[in-house]
Each structure stands twice: as structure tokens, then as C-alpha cells.
Design a protein around this motif. Sequence first.
Motif, PDB file in Angstrom:
ATOM      1  N   LYS A 159      47.889  43.445  32.940  1.00  0.00           N
ATOM      2  CA  LYS A 159      47.577  42.996  34.298  1.00  0.00           C
ATOM      3  C   LYS A 159      46.736  44.017  35.083  1.00  0.00           C
ATOM      4  CE  LYS A 159      49.694  38.879  34.746  1.00  0.00           C
ATOM      5  NZ  LYS A 159      50.726  38.542  35.715  1.00  0.00           N
ATOM      6  N   GLN A 160      46.119  44.996  34.378  1.00  0.00           N
ATOM      7  CA  GLN A 160      45.278  45.988  35.050  1.00  0.00           C
ATOM      8  C   GLN A 160      43.898  46.109  34.425  1.00  0.00           C
ATOM      9  OE1 GLN A 160      46.623  49.833  36.544  1.00  0.00           O
ATOM     10  NE2 GLN A 160      48.698  49.329  35.896  1.00  0.00           N
ATOM     11  N   ALA A 161      43.837  46.444  33.148  1.00  0.00           N
ATOM     12  CA  ALA A 161      42.565  46.831  32.537  1.00  0.00           C
ATOM     13  C   ALA A 161      42.263  45.992  31.300  1.00  0.00           C
ATOM     14  CB  ALA A 161      42.573  48.316  32.170  1.00  0.00           C
ATOM     15  N   ILE A 162      41.167  45.251  31.358  1.00  0.00           N
ATOM     16  CA  ILE A 162      40.697  44.475  30.214  1.00  0.00           C
ATOM     17  C   ILE A 162      40.162  45.433  29.153  1.00  0.00           C
ATOM     18  CG2 ILE A 162      39.005  42.727  29.481  1.00  0.00           C
ATOM     19  CD1 ILE A 162      39.001  41.796  32.454  1.00  0.00           C
ATOM     20  N   PRO A 163      40.456  45.224  27.875  1.00  0.00           N
ATOM     21  CA  PRO A 163      39.877  46.102  26.858  1.00  0.00           C
ATOM     22  C   PRO A 163      38.358  45.985  26.814  1.00  0.00           C
ATOM     23  CG  PRO A 163      41.022  44.249  25.836  1.00  0.00           C
ATOM     24  CD  PRO A 163      41.358  44.212  27.289  1.00  0.00           C
ATOM     25  N   ILE A 164      37.702  47.082  26.459  1.00  0.00           N
ATOM     26  CA  ILE A 164      36.235  47.109  26.407  1.00  0.00           C
ATOM     27  C   ILE A 164      35.707  46.099  25.399  1.00  0.00           C
ATOM     28  CG2 ILE A 164      34.229  48.572  25.894  1.00  0.00           C
ATOM     29  CD1 ILE A 164      35.997  50.973  26.721  1.00  0.00           C
ATOM     30  N   ILE A 220      54.396  40.187  38.399  1.00  0.00           N
ATOM     31  CA  ILE A 220      53.973  39.480  39.601  1.00  0.00           C
ATOM     32  C   ILE A 220      53.556  40.522  40.639  1.00  0.00           C
ATOM     33  CG2 ILE A 220      54.669  37.943  41.483  1.00  0.00           C
ATOM     34  CD1 ILE A 220      56.719  36.714  39.563  1.00  0.00           C
ATOM     35  N   GLY A 221      52.383  40.341  41.210  1.00  0.00           N
ATOM     36  CA  GLY A 221      51.928  41.255  42.251  1.00  0.00           C
ATOM     37  C   GLY A 221      51.106  42.410  41.708  1.00  0.00           C
ATOM     38  N   LYS A 222      50.567  43.175  42.621  1.00  0.00           N
ATOM     39  CA  LYS A 222      49.710  44.302  42.289  1.00  0.00           C
ATOM     40  C   LYS A 222      50.536  45.500  41.823  1.00  0.00           C
ATOM     41  CE  LYS A 222      45.758  42.435  43.591  1.00  0.00           C
ATOM     42  NZ  LYS A 222      44.636  42.218  42.651  1.00  0.00           N
ATOM     43  N   PRO A 223      49.977  46.306  40.915  1.00  0.00           N
ATOM     44  CA  PRO A 223      50.693  47.514  40.469  1.00  0.00           C
ATOM     45  C   PRO A 223      50.770  48.550  41.574  1.00  0.00           C
ATOM     46  CG  PRO A 223      48.496  47.440  39.535  1.00  0.00           C
ATOM     47  CD  PRO A 223      48.692  46.129  40.236  1.00  0.00           C
ATOM     48  N   TYR A 224      51.812  49.369  41.525  1.00  0.00           N
ATOM     49  CA  TYR A 224      51.939  50.490  42.452  1.00  0.00           C
ATOM     50  C   TYR A 224      52.779  51.566  41.782  1.00  0.00           C
ATOM     51  CZ  TYR A 224      56.505  48.342  43.500  1.00  0.00           C
ATOM     52  OH  TYR A 224      57.764  47.795  43.395  1.00  0.00           O
ATOM     53  N   TYR A 225      52.683  52.781  42.316  1.00  0.00           N
ATOM     54  CA  TYR A 225      53.409  53.921  41.777  1.00  0.00           C
ATOM     55  C   TYR A 225      54.721  54.142  42.507  1.00  0.00           C
ATOM     56  CZ  TYR A 225      49.410  55.665  39.027  1.00  0.00           C
ATOM     57  OH  TYR A 225      48.412  55.820  38.105  1.00  0.00           O
ATOM     58  N   LYS A 226      55.699  54.647  41.764  1.00  0.00           N
ATOM     59  CA  LYS A 226      56.874  55.246  42.378  1.00  0.00           C
ATOM     60  C   LYS A 226      57.147  56.545  41.632  1.00  0.00           C
ATOM     61  CE  LYS A 226      60.427  52.703  39.739  1.00  0.00           C
ATOM     62  NZ  LYS A 226      59.644  51.685  39.021  1.00  0.00           N
TER      63      LYS A 226
END
Length: 256
Positions: A159-164, A220-226
Motif C-alpha cells: 500500500k506504499q511503493a509499487i515495484p519498479i 485501511i488509511g494512510k501509513p504513519y509512524y509510531k
Amino acid sequence: MNLKYVGLSSLFMLGISTNIFAQKPEDTEVYSPVPAKVTPGKTIGSAPSDAIQLFNGTDLSQWEDVNKPGQPANWIVSKGILTVNKQEGNIQTKEKFGNYQLHLEWKIPKDIDGTGQARGNSGVFLASTGDGDNGYELQILDSYDNKTYTNGQAGSIYKQAIPIVNPALPVGEWQFYDIIWHAPTFNTDGTVDKKANVTVLFNGVLVQDHYELTGETRYIGKPYYKSHGKSAIKLQAHGDKSKPLSYRNIWVRNIP
């Protein structure tokens, strides 16, 4: 520029010291520190001498149940191969890691059924930050001829980075990841000091090039750090009903 025909005043204007004419080749030769000797694996993909063998084909002594920390992992080990046990859930390493190099090999069964995300779904969580599917997931899936969202196919940071590119092989064949993981760091107040980044080779082909993660994997939703410290490496037992996939030859090297 041919320095032979440049006057001294011009050299000073260019910021070039005239001391370069007095330097010797050995002035820029460094002899210390001396890199530690490491014996490479005898075959491509085999563990080098300084690696930690996370799965060597015999047992799961390096792994534990994610939902029951301290309890043995209960996936299936047979004939040198580790097969996902979906009834038992995810497993993770007992040891915690920061930055590392990871190698693992995986195979989706040839007689797999299902489509999309329900076809050979698993994942390696590069840092497990809690129970269930918390952490940063590198997706594992049949992506040879199986349509799904592109940031959820094999080789994606889910859900973040499509492979090249897509170097996936057909089901029934062994495939592999080589991963360089740099964990995030956090300030004392829990804010991000430095984001995580990852480089991934999929079957020897670059698919993630020093990608900087925007946070932990979220279905579900955007990624975030903890904030977190060193973390386990986790393997996913996905909840779909397709036949489980298998792993072999998993090893890791700490990066100072």
C-alpha cells in the motif's frame, strides 16, 4: 582544464591549492580500519560466514508465535522446507534487529487457486511493531499472471511503493528476496528523526531502490509512524483460503 598552462593567480582564484604539485599518491591511501573478513556462501543465495541463520531447514528455534511471545512458532517444517500454518497465525524472530541485510526464498504451490490478493498471499514484515499485522510489509503474492492493485503485488511495500518492474516467476518455482533495511530512528518525544528506507532485489532484479517509507503498513488509511526500537522480523500467515506457501534458506546480517 590543463593546469600546465594556468597561472598561479588563476589557481588561487579557482580555489585550487598549489600544494597539489607537492602531493604524492600515498597521501590519499588509507590502511585502517581494515574490513573484517567474511567468507561468502558457496552458492548464490547461501549464507555468508557472519550471517545469522534464521531457518536452515531443520527447526524453528529462532522463531516465536507473534500473538504469544515466548511461545514456540508452530508452522510446519518438513524436508528442509517451512510451510505457513494459517491456523496458528504469524511468526516472528526471537531476536530484534535494527539495520540489516536479509535473504529469504519462497514458493507458492503449483496447484494454487484463488485470484488477486487471495492467491499465495503472505509477506515479510521488515520490522514487527506489535501483534497481528503491525509493522512494515514487503508483499509476497503470485504476481506472474495475477491481476491486483499494483501497490499490493509481489515486490511492493504494501500500500506504499509499487515495484519498479515485475520479475515474478510462475507458481511452483522458488523465488527470492534480497533486502537491505535501514530502520527508522525516533526522537525522545516520539517524533521521527529519520525515516526507514529499503532496497529490494526480487529474483536478483532491483524492484525497490532505497525507497523511503512514509510509515508503517496500513490495510485501511494512510501509513504513519509510531516510535519503536529494534524489532523482530515477521512472516505473515494471511487469512485467505488459498493453499499456503513455503519458505527456505532465510538468513540475516546485522548492518552496524
